[in-house]
Design a protein around this motif. Structure first.
Motif, PDB file in Angstrom:
ATOM      1  N   HIS A   6     -31.329  49.291   4.323  1.00  0.00           N
ATOM      2  CA  HIS A   6     -30.140  48.511   4.656  1.00  0.00           C
ATOM      3  C   HIS A   6     -29.439  48.947   5.944  1.00  0.00           C
ATOM      4  O   HIS A   6     -29.161  48.131   6.811  1.00  0.00           O
ATOM      5  CB  HIS A   6     -29.166  48.553   3.478  1.00  0.00           C
ATOM      6  N   CYS A   7     -29.086  50.244   6.052  1.00  0.00           N
ATOM      7  CA  CYS A   7     -28.299  50.659   7.212  1.00  0.00           C
ATOM      8  C   CYS A   7     -28.250  52.175   7.338  1.00  0.00           C
ATOM      9  O   CYS A   7     -28.711  52.889   6.461  1.00  0.00           O
ATOM     10  CB  CYS A   7     -26.875  50.123   7.123  1.00  0.00           C
ATOM     11  N   LEU A  31     -21.940  42.901  14.525  1.00  0.00           N
ATOM     12  CA  LEU A  31     -22.378  41.851  13.602  1.00  0.00           C
ATOM     13  C   LEU A  31     -21.318  41.533  12.568  1.00  0.00           C
ATOM     14  O   LEU A  31     -21.185  40.391  12.142  1.00  0.00           O
ATOM     15  CB  LEU A  31     -23.684  42.254  12.917  1.00  0.00           C
ATOM     16  N   GLU A  32     -20.592  42.548  12.123  1.00  0.00           N
ATOM     17  CA  GLU A  32     -19.482  42.369  11.179  1.00  0.00           C
ATOM     18  C   GLU A  32     -18.347  43.261  11.644  1.00  0.00           C
ATOM     19  O   GLU A  32     -18.495  44.469  11.688  1.00  0.00           O
ATOM     20  CB  GLU A  32     -19.903  42.749   9.753  1.00  0.00           C
ATOM     21  N   SER A  33     -17.231  42.651  12.002  1.00  0.00           N
ATOM     22  CA  SER A  33     -16.115  43.425  12.523  1.00  0.00           C
ATOM     23  C   SER A  33     -15.084  43.716  11.433  1.00  0.00           C
ATOM     24  O   SER A  33     -15.151  43.175  10.335  1.00  0.00           O
ATOM     25  CB  SER A  33     -15.454  42.685  13.685  1.00  0.00           C
ATOM     26  N   LEU A  42     -23.002  47.198  13.458  1.00  0.00           N
ATOM     27  CA  LEU A  42     -23.553  46.911  14.777  1.00  0.00           C
ATOM     28  C   LEU A  42     -25.063  46.809  14.672  1.00  0.00           C
ATOM     29  O   LEU A  42     -25.694  47.575  13.948  1.00  0.00           O
ATOM     30  CB  LEU A  42     -23.195  48.021  15.761  1.00  0.00           C
ATOM     31  N   GLY A  43     -25.632  45.880  15.390  1.00  0.00           N
ATOM     32  CA  GLY A  43     -27.080  45.722  15.382  1.00  0.00           C
ATOM     33  C   GLY A  43     -27.478  44.529  16.223  1.00  0.00           C
ATOM     34  O   GLY A  43     -26.653  43.930  16.912  1.00  0.00           O
ATOM     35  N   PHE A  44     -28.734  44.176  16.144  1.00  0.00           N
ATOM     36  CA  PHE A  44     -29.237  43.100  16.985  1.00  0.00           C
ATOM     37  C   PHE A  44     -29.591  41.843  16.202  1.00  0.00           C
ATOM     38  O   PHE A  44     -29.574  40.748  16.736  1.00  0.00           O
ATOM     39  CB  PHE A  44     -30.454  43.592  17.771  1.00  0.00           C
ATOM     40  N   ASP A  47     -29.358  40.919   8.684  1.00  0.00           N
ATOM     41  CA  ASP A  47     -30.285  41.120   7.567  1.00  0.00           C
ATOM     42  C   ASP A  47     -31.434  42.073   7.880  1.00  0.00           C
ATOM     43  O   ASP A  47     -32.487  42.014   7.245  1.00  0.00           O
ATOM     44  CB  ASP A  47     -30.831  39.781   7.046  1.00  0.00           C
ATOM     45  N   VAL A  48     -31.249  42.931   8.886  1.00  0.00           N
ATOM     46  CA  VAL A  48     -32.163  44.053   9.128  1.00  0.00           C
ATOM     47  C   VAL A  48     -31.295  45.301   9.213  1.00  0.00           C
ATOM     48  O   VAL A  48     -30.068  45.198   9.315  1.00  0.00           O
ATOM     49  CB  VAL A  48     -33.004  43.855  10.416  1.00  0.00           C
TER      50      VAL A  48
END
Length: 116
Positions: A6-7, A31-33, A42-44, A47-48
């Protein structure tokens, strides 16, 4: 059993500054603040696996040690110049023992970032 990675959770005593470092200096999208900078993803790609930054003052440390992030970039020498211009403290890229070029530096909390 385990079905998904997940993260990575990292905590900071100054999560706002750390989020801004990853977003503004390194260009990693939020991605979600969160208005309180607590639980910011944070990511690109959604769902990854992502990086989630938490407020250490509120939740305590999310790990027992520092994290080592490895990212890929399209042009290491150009990325070095861009990061230097943004005020990131780092040395020029080096050739690793395995033969490839890499750029290593620390984030504001001392987590290691390695660019390939």
């Amino acid at each position: 059993m385990i079905i998904k990675y997940h993260c990575v959770n990292i905590s900071s005593v100054n999560p706002k500054a750390l989020v801004e470092f990853y977003n503004e200096k390194l260009g990693i999208p939020i991605l979600e603040s969160d208005d309180n900078y607590d639980g910011v993803s944070l990511g690109f790609i959604k769902d990854v696996p992502v990086i989630v930054i938490w407020d250490e003052n509120k939740w305590g440390k999310s790990s027992e040690g520092k994290v080592n992030f490895v990212f890929s970039c399209d042009d290491l020498d150009k990325t070095y110049v861009e990061l230097k211009e943004k005020g990131v403290i780092l040395e020029p890229p080096t050739t690793a023992v395995w033969g490839g070029k890499e750029l290593s530096f620390l984030d504001l909390d001392g987590n290691k970032i390695l660019l390939l």
